[in-house]
Design an enzyme around this catalytic site. Structure first.
Site, mmCIF file in Angstrom:
data_model
loop_
_atom_site.group_PDB
_atom_site.id
_atom_site.type_symbol
_atom_site.label_atom_id
_atom_site.label_comp_id
_atom_site.label_asym_id
_atom_site.label_seq_id
_atom_site.Cartn_x
_atom_site.Cartn_y
_atom_site.Cartn_z
ATOM 1 N N TYR A 56 -121.221 -60.116 -4.456
ATOM 2 C CA TYR A 56 -120.157 -60.761 -3.689
ATOM 3 C C TYR A 56 -120.355 -62.276 -3.628
ATOM 4 C CZ TYR A 56 -119.267 -56.011 -1.854
ATOM 5 O OH TYR A 56 -119.021 -54.670 -1.708
ATOM 6 N N HIS A 114 -126.039 -50.485 -6.275
ATOM 7 C CA HIS A 114 -124.597 -50.726 -6.239
ATOM 8 C C HIS A 114 -123.804 -49.789 -7.154
ATOM 9 C CE1 HIS A 114 -121.577 -54.162 -5.271
ATOM 10 N NE2 HIS A 114 -120.968 -53.000 -5.327
#
Length: 278
Positions: A56, A114
């Site tokens: 991010y 992730h």
């Protein structure tokens, strides 16, 4: 006495750690002052779970917001995610130390893999190592399907406490959630409001109006009633407050079944066909 809300509600992970039911997702929140202010606003409104990821690109402002909030670190649950396909063990460890340094934290509460990287066995061994080193209070995965979870179990010393998955009325993940429940894995849903687009049936709006709620609130409550942890994201104070105002109504069984029956399709990448890159 302050009235308890969904923001105060927690679940126990299988290693005994308590995790907030509702969190604040930082996906697409930019690493700038406005982004930091949005995270601070969420903390000021009572959110105590901040969900983020290295990819991010906003680790610095998450750490800054936590520090500036003046809220005790023990009260804030921080989730981040390990990024990188086909890295070596040393490279994964470097990525983790880099994330902690940018966050300004000695540990995070939950570290997730992730995606089911090609070398997920090595990546999971690294997460197990940082768990033992107390750089993470719990470890889990994200975007794994049943087959990938079964493969992980074969060599794992620690089993994942949670799996963060795409979960919304257009992808209700019935079989995967049942597997989670059977194996004591918490479901964390991302993209819970993604079905809100031009193809949304008018009946959804009618149902939301019946409860005097927005469609976003309806879908968040739907996920909550399916025992999923929820992590809505917004940059706006009114929406941040609105997203947490879902504990004053309950969706009927009839409406739950109708929402469950909506046409199913992914909005995000498919874990089976994801181009991981390197």
């Amino acid at each position: 006495m302050k009235k308890r809300t969904i923001l105060d509600e927690k679940v126990k992970l299988h290693n005994g750690i308590m995790m907030p039911v509702m969190g604040f997702r930082t996906y697409k929140i930019e690493n700038n002052e406005l982004g930091k202010e949005a995270i601070l606003e969420a903390l000021n409104q009572g959110y105590r779970h901040i969900d983020m990821a290295k990819i991010y690109g906003n680790e610095e402002i998450v750490g800054q917001a936590i520090k500036e909030s003046k809220i005790s670190r023990s009260e804030i649950f921080v989730t981040t995610k390990l990024w990188g396909n086909e890295l070596t063990k040393e490279q994964y460890l470097q990525e983790i130390d880099s994330s902690l340094e940018k966050l300004g934290l000695e540990f995070v509460d939950l570290f997730l893999m992730h995606w089911p990287w090609n070398n997920r066995k090595i990546a999971w061994e690294v997460l197990e190592e940082i768990y033992r080193a107390k750089k993470a209070r719990a470890i889990g995965v994200s975007n794994f399907n049943i087959e990938q979870l079964e493969q992980l179990k074969q060599d794992a010393k620690e089993l994942p406490v949670a799996n963060q998955i795409e979960f919304h009325p257009g992808l209700n993940q019935t079989e995967l959630r049942a597997y989670h429940q059977k194996n004591n894995i918490i479901t964390i849903g991302w993209g819970t409001m993604k079905y809100h687009d031009d193809s949304l049936p008018e009946t959804c709006e009618q149902i939301a109006r019946e409860y005097n709620k927005t469609i976003q609130q309806l879908f968040l409550r739907w996920a909550y009633q399916h025992q999923s942890l929820i992590i809505p994201k917004s940059m706006h104070k009114t929406r941040i407050i609105e997203n947490s105002a879902i504990d004053d109504f309950k969706i009927s069984d009839e409406h739950m079944k109708w929402i469950d029956s909506l046409p199913q399709s992914r909005k995000g990448p498919d874990p089976n066909n994801f181009d991981f890159g390197n």
